[in-house]
Design an enzyme around this catalytic site. Sequence first.
Site, short mmCIF file in Angstrom:
data_model
loop_
_atom_site.label_atom_id
_atom_site.label_comp_id
_atom_site.label_asym_id
_atom_site.label_seq_id
_atom_site.Cartn_x
_atom_site.Cartn_y
_atom_site.Cartn_z
N CYS A 1 139.32 48.01 30.35
CA CYS A 1 138.23 48.37 31.07
C CYS A 1 136.85 47.98 30.36
O CYS A 1 136.17 48.69 30.00
CB CYS A 1 138.02 49.65 31.31
N THR B 1 142.86 46.66 33.35
CA THR B 1 142.41 47.87 34.26
C THR B 1 143.72 48.46 34.97
O THR B 1 144.52 47.90 35.01
CB THR B 1 141.20 47.57 34.93
N ALA B 2 143.42 49.56 35.22
CA ALA B 2 144.49 50.59 36.08
C ALA B 2 144.62 49.48 37.65
O ALA B 2 145.71 49.50 38.01
CB ALA B 2 144.22 51.74 36.33
N ALA B 3 143.29 48.97 38.15
CA ALA B 3 143.57 48.28 39.30
C ALA B 3 144.34 47.17 39.06
O ALA B 3 145.29 46.47 39.92
CB ALA B 3 142.07 47.85 39.78
N ASP C 1 148.16 46.39 29.56
CA ASP C 1 147.50 45.95 28.82
C ASP C 1 148.10 45.22 27.49
O ASP C 1 147.41 44.67 26.66
CB ASP C 1 146.88 47.34 28.02
N GLN D 1 143.23 57.36 32.29
CA GLN D 1 142.19 57.07 31.35
C GLN D 1 140.89 56.70 32.30
O GLN D 1 139.78 56.97 31.50
CB GLN D 1 142.61 56.27 30.38
N CYS E 1 136.75 46.74 38.68
CA CYS E 1 136.04 47.47 37.60
C CYS E 1 134.88 48.27 38.22
O CYS E 1 133.73 47.52 38.55
CB CYS E 1 135.49 46.46 36.50
N GLY F 1 151.64 51.34 33.82
CA GLY F 1 152.44 50.55 34.21
C GLY F 1 154.12 50.77 34.27
O GLY F 1 154.75 50.47 35.21
#
Length: 438
Positions: free
Chosen positions: A189, A333-335, A324, A71, A367, A42
């Site tokens: 995640c 999540t990264a998404a 996060d 990650q 996910c 982020g």
Amino acid sequence: MAALRRLKQGRSTAIAISQLHTSSCAFAKQHYKMLVLGGGAGGIAMSARMKRIMGAENVAVVEPSEMHYYQPIWTLVGAGAKTVASSGRPTANVMPSGVKWVKSKVQEINPDTNTVCTDDGTEISYEYMIVALGLQLHYEKIKGLPEGFGYPNIGSNYSVQTVEKTWKALQNFKEGNTVFTFPNTPVKCAGAPQKIMYLTDAYLRKTGKRGKANIIYNTSLPVLFGVKKYADSLWEIVKQRDLKVNLRQNLIEVRADKQEAVFENLDKPGETQVLEYEMLHVTPPMGPNLVVKSSPLADEAGWLDVNKDNLQHKKYPNVFGIGDCTNLPTIRTAAAVAAQSAILNRTISKVLKNEKPDKKYDGYTSCPLVTSYNTVIMAEFDYNVQPLETFPINQAKERRIMYHMKADLMPHLYWHGLLTGLWGGPEPYRKLLHLGMK
């Protein structure tokens, strides 16, 4: 053992930060129009976007780590499908050129005075601030950890220090219980704790050891997965592959010298169960970033208190959050960070013009549920825990093409799209593929 010492050092640092209550800013002072706290997904994504809006010289990122890790790929590292080296790049290589990199830890945030104090005593003032400090792993909240990682047959895909131990434990497996855990806290995640179970099953079948293995997934949750559409598919896989899932079971102790894991039954307080293991994968308890938690920016639970629609702080209008560390009610999540970055970019652009933010974040997150070495169920959903799928197909089915997206396309999107501020999630493509109807 060096990795174990680093884990212990992280623990003592966390404790020290949590005990800090008074300002220790004493030395040099700096000022930036936009201060970004954290150089994870982020933080880097937003610093790249802010550079375009206000110029590199007006943006600074506070981040102590020399290495930046992708990650999400650690699931595959723990199963031997990727290397840990492939997951990391020097922070200097992902930091937007011209943006000031402050190589320090954030020690204190004072939003009432628009200042931040770093661990080397520097005081940084700001006009606007983006908080992207991530969350805290708490291995120490499980009795016997992190020191238990000094023993064989135990690993964790959630730390760069322990992810390769998962792969070693998998390779060394001969016979007995393989145990996988999900803690009684929010996690990042939420699918990862069970992905390694499916990969373990696939590896043991490939190596002819599956008949000697009892695969157990002990989760604190009352469900296998939070979105029913995907949970139904996962339950079918669990039945087909003879995997044992125990709900409402929380890991409270690891006796690594005896290869025993102790679980509490969350529905029956005081009731515990001891499981012997030949392989143990630990998902650690997680919690708010301790600097955020001790600041006026936190909600009652310690998370960054932001508006769930536009990611602006509820009390301090010149402060924003992403990822996060926030209290956004969606899976971390990264998404999710990618989708949030596009919304936050729009929000800040409006705020800079003294206009009202007009674009809302729908809670989109994704996910990719890895179910073998060549299949993935691509779960995508929103704040209402309803599927929000990019492709006009049933994404609850295991698909080979989705595995290649997870293993090959998504890392490329991360390094060259998200971190450069060019990828803001799949929303435009979803509308195109669904002919504007979704």
